[in-house]
Every structure is written in C-alpha cells, then in structure tokens.
Design an enzyme around this catalytic site. Sequence first.
Site, PDB file in Angstrom:
ATOM      1  N   ARG A   1     -11.004  -9.931  27.014  1.00  0.00           N
ATOM      2  CA  ARG A   1     -11.781 -10.437  28.151  1.00  0.00           C
ATOM      3  C   ARG A   1     -13.005 -11.166  27.599  1.00  0.00           C
ATOM      4  NH1 ARG A   1      -7.882  -9.968  30.644  1.00  0.00           N
ATOM      5  NH2 ARG A   1      -7.463  -8.771  32.539  1.00  0.00           N
TER       6      ARG A   1
ATOM      7  N   GLU B   1     -14.559 -18.169  32.450  1.00  0.00           N
ATOM      8  CA  GLU B   1     -13.258 -18.825  32.602  1.00  0.00           C
ATOM      9  C   GLU B   1     -12.824 -19.006  34.047  1.00  0.00           C
ATOM     10  OE1 GLU B   1     -10.733 -15.927  30.451  1.00  0.00           O
ATOM     11  OE2 GLU B   1      -9.713 -15.585  32.356  1.00  0.00           O
TER      12      GLU B   1
ATOM     13  N   HIS C   1      -6.092 -18.463  28.536  1.00  0.00           N
ATOM     14  CA  HIS C   1      -5.592 -17.163  29.024  1.00  0.00           C
ATOM     15  C   HIS C   1      -4.059 -17.185  29.168  1.00  0.00           C
ATOM     16  CE1 HIS C   1      -7.259 -13.385  31.153  1.00  0.00           C
ATOM     17  NE2 HIS C   1      -6.045 -13.141  30.723  1.00  0.00           N
TER      18      HIS C   1
HETATM   19  P1  NAI Z   1      -4.909  -0.294  26.893  1.00  0.00           P
HETATM   20  O1  NAI Z   1      -5.597   0.395  28.022  1.00  0.00           O
HETATM   21  O2  NAI Z   1      -3.511   0.107  26.538  1.00  0.00           O
HETATM   22  O3  NAI Z   1      -5.788  -0.115  25.565  1.00  0.00           O
HETATM   23  C1  NAI Z   1      -7.165  -0.271  25.514  1.00  0.00           C
HETATM   24  C2  NAI Z   1      -7.673   0.574  24.345  1.00  0.00           C
HETATM   25  O4  NAI Z   1      -9.060   0.273  24.178  1.00  0.00           O
HETATM   26  C3  NAI Z   1      -7.546   2.076  24.594  1.00  0.00           C
HETATM   27  O5  NAI Z   1      -6.908   2.692  23.490  1.00  0.00           O
HETATM   28  C4  NAI Z   1      -9.001   2.543  24.719  1.00  0.00           C
HETATM   29  O6  NAI Z   1      -9.221   3.860  24.203  1.00  0.00           O
HETATM   30  C5  NAI Z   1      -9.722   1.502  23.881  1.00  0.00           C
HETATM   31  N1  NAI Z   1     -11.138   1.341  24.194  1.00  0.00           N
HETATM   32  C6  NAI Z   1     -11.783   1.546  25.361  1.00  0.00           C
HETATM   33  N2  NAI Z   1     -13.093   1.252  25.221  1.00  0.00           N
HETATM   34  C7  NAI Z   1     -13.255   0.842  23.937  1.00  0.00           C
HETATM   35  C8  NAI Z   1     -14.377   0.405  23.192  1.00  0.00           C
HETATM   36  N3  NAI Z   1     -15.600   0.307  23.742  1.00  0.00           N
HETATM   37  N4  NAI Z   1     -14.190   0.059  21.904  1.00  0.00           N
HETATM   38  C9  NAI Z   1     -12.958   0.155  21.332  1.00  0.00           C
HETATM   39  N5  NAI Z   1     -11.862   0.566  21.992  1.00  0.00           N
HETATM   40  C10 NAI Z   1     -12.019   0.903  23.280  1.00  0.00           C
HETATM   41  O7  NAI Z   1      -5.001  -1.837  27.198  1.00  0.00           O
HETATM   42  P2  NAI Z   1      -4.059  -3.001  26.646  1.00  0.00           P
HETATM   43  O8  NAI Z   1      -2.850  -3.126  27.498  1.00  0.00           O
HETATM   44  O9  NAI Z   1      -3.896  -2.848  25.186  1.00  0.00           O
HETATM   45  O10 NAI Z   1      -4.970  -4.290  26.980  1.00  0.00           O
HETATM   46  C11 NAI Z   1      -6.211  -4.500  26.318  1.00  0.00           C
HETATM   47  C12 NAI Z   1      -6.944  -5.606  27.044  1.00  0.00           C
HETATM   48  O11 NAI Z   1      -6.228  -6.833  26.872  1.00  0.00           O
HETATM   49  C13 NAI Z   1      -7.006  -5.427  28.578  1.00  0.00           C
HETATM   50  O12 NAI Z   1      -8.130  -4.682  28.935  1.00  0.00           O
HETATM   51  C14 NAI Z   1      -7.099  -6.826  29.074  1.00  0.00           C
HETATM   52  O13 NAI Z   1      -8.461  -7.138  29.246  1.00  0.00           O
HETATM   53  C15 NAI Z   1      -6.542  -7.692  27.948  1.00  0.00           C
HETATM   54  N6  NAI Z   1      -5.318  -8.411  28.324  1.00  0.00           N
HETATM   55  C16 NAI Z   1      -5.268  -9.767  28.085  1.00  0.00           C
HETATM   56  C17 NAI Z   1      -4.143 -10.502  28.391  1.00  0.00           C
HETATM   57  C18 NAI Z   1      -4.051 -11.970  28.087  1.00  0.00           C
HETATM   58  O14 NAI Z   1      -3.167 -12.642  28.634  1.00  0.00           O
HETATM   59  N7  NAI Z   1      -4.903 -12.539  27.251  1.00  0.00           N
HETATM   60  C19 NAI Z   1      -2.977  -9.855  29.034  1.00  0.00           C
HETATM   61  C20 NAI Z   1      -3.110  -8.427  29.189  1.00  0.00           C
HETATM   62  C21 NAI Z   1      -4.249  -7.745  28.861  1.00  0.00           C
END
Ligand code: NAI
Length: 339
Positions: free
Chosen positions: A238, A267, A299
């Site tokens: 993000r 964005e 994105h």
């Molecule tokens: P997820 O929920 O599976 O994993 C997020 C991880 O970040 C968790 O293991 C959590 O413990 C950790 N976390 C939380 N706060 C943190 C911090 N301050 N520092 C370090 N780690 C922390 O989420 P997922 O599916 O892996 O997605 C991650 C991010 O990717 C989403 O939040 C979303 O913003 C972004 N995303 C982007 C997309 C794109 O098209 N560019 C598509 C899908 C998601």
Amino acid sequence: MENCPRVAMYSAQAYDIKSFGQHNLSSQVNITSFETSLNTHTAALSQNTDVVCAFVNDQLDAAVLNQLKQQGVSHIALRCAGFNNVDIDAAKSLGMAVSRVPAYSPEAVAEHALALIMTLNRKTHKAYNRVREGNFHLNGLLGFTLHGKKVGVVGTGHIGAALVRLLTGFGCQIYCYDPYPNPELEALGVHYTSLETLFSECHVISLHCPLNEQSYHLINADSLATMREGVMIINTSRGGLIDTGAVINALKTHKIGYLGLDVYEMESELFFRDHSSEIIQDDVFERLLTFHNVLITGHQGFFTEEALTEIAEVTLGNIIHFAQGKADENRFLVNPLAM
Ligand code: NAI
C-alpha cells in the site's frame, strides 16, 4: 431471479464485469456496476441495494458507511484483501457486515514484486527500447547478480511468504520481519530479524505488510538513513507505507539506488484510469517519474486470470452465503450474524 441480493459494484472495470458475469452464471446475485469509485458524492447510486462491492480505492469511511446504511445496504463485500480504506469500527457500530477476499493468488503479487526487482536490476525495459532502435550499447544497463544478495521481506503473510519461496530459488540470503514469524519459512533457512537489522543489512527491501497505524510511513527519512547506500526498495503493498517526499530526497542523494512501486500514496486520484491526454497535476508523482531508476506500475500486482477468477468466486460466495445467514469467519472482518 427474485429475492437474490442486489449488489452495487463500484470502480468496476470491463474485466471485473466480465469475470463476475462468468462466475454468476446462475444469476444468484443481481449486480449493477458503476465505473465511478465510491465516495460521499457517489454513495447515492446504491439506493435500493443490499450489498456494496468495493475495491482498493473506494472510500468507506464513517460518513459513507452511514449513508449506505441509511439507504439499506447491510453488507460491504470487498473484492480485495487489504481493508485500510474501511472504517471497521464504524461498520461494527452500524451493524454492517464487511467481507473480503483474504488471499487471491498471493503468488501473483509476489511474482510481480519479483518482476520489479528483476526489471530494475537488469533494465530489460530499457534494453527492449534500445534494441528496437538499433542501439546495442550496454552502457547504463549494468546490473548485479541477485544470487547471494541479502533480501529483506517485511511482512511474511500470504504474499511475503510466496516471495520468500521464490527468492530461495535465486539463492538469496533472506531476512524477514513480521510480528508473527512463520515456522515454515524458518525451516527454509530464512532469518527473522528486527526491522532495524533488516533495514541496515539488506540490498533489496520488499514491503508486504498491511497499511495500519504502526506501518504508516514505515519508509521515512529516519529509516532510510539506516539503510545501505544504493538500496533497492519495492512496494507492492500500500502506498502509505512510504513517505514519498523522503524517498524523493533519498533518490536525489543516491541513498536509494532503485525504487519499484506498484502502489502510491495518492493513487486513488490516478490509478485504474487513462489520463494520457490530460495534464497530471500531481507534482510529487511526476517528480518520481523523472528518475531513471524508478519503475512504477499502476496497482497491477493482483492482475492475473487466476486471481480475477478467485476474486469473483470468493466475493460472490461471500455475498450469497451472507444472504443465506452464513458467514465464513476468515472472510468476514465484521460479521453481524455472530454479534
Ligand atoms: P496477510 O494478512 O496474509 O499478511 C500480512 C502480514 O504482515 C502478516 O503476517 C502480519 O503479521 C504482518 N504484519 C502486520 N503488521 C506488520 C508490520 N507493522 N510490520 C511487518 N509485518 C506486519 O496479507 P497478504 O495477503 O500477504 O497481503 C499483504 C498486503 O499486500 C495487503 O495488506 C495489501 O495491502 C497488499 N496487496 C496488494 C496487491 C496488489 O495488487 N499490489 C494485491 C493484494 C494485496
């Protein structure tokens, strides 16, 4: 079909309409789609609907949620994983359900992060144009061997873990930071470290944590000062994770050697639309584009056929199940059926 949930889909692109249409073959859901994004001015479009289906840049703050609730909307069905654009407390107090697609092809986003790393490093985007113009000089195309380099993965949930698995194939030294380490990744030989160690040690840093109060502007002037000269920073998570002004300063002083972005703090004003015949008014974004070592995509990390299928199937499932009085715990951030 009578009594099927009426859904207003905002920020709907042709590919959304197509994939939802393909997966709604029995028309169990009655979808009206709007190209416009959701905000206080467009919320009125969803009069007489039960569900609002929203995407990453739709505005779901307390004011919009209140308005939707008054119009009879009872369910916000996000067709994405991140939910930083939703006021969850407001949804709870209004008794509105909020569902999402927790993991739609995490490998798709991880592979895009890897594409940004590889393209920035080996400059294939420049080589493509050069060769087409008959210029076979290699000056300016020098890269580094990724094998053996220290790569930091911030956030090792679905996407971060998928990237770690890809990077092990490259023979990288992988440093991870996550408040909840994943034992399966530890078994692969990655090092979970403090954020400070990850920042100071790594040649490449890729962000995969959600945007929240703790992670807002994680990359800022102070954290950048602790990093290696010439560090590569990749953000497919993000835009708000990065203080864009600080990053521009760090590019100017060569602290950042490569920057790959699939997301950008502002964005919502730009992405998912064609502005090619307009004058873009965002000077910060335009400044980013002037650097030869910055690569920005709009994105598109999620944008694979497999992910679109998963998004449509899971979102439609969430809508139908909630209408039937059922809600899958993993997919509902707010579930009034359980309150
Ligand atoms: P997820 O929920 O599976 O994993 C997020 C991880 O970040 C968790 O293991 C959590 O413990 C950790 N976390 C939380 N706060 C943190 C911090 N301050 N520092 C370090 N780690 C922390 O989420 P997922 O599916 O892996 O997605 C991650 C991010 O990717 C989403 O939040 C979303 O913003 C972004 N995303 C982007 C997309 C794109 O098209 N560019 C598509 C899908 C998601």
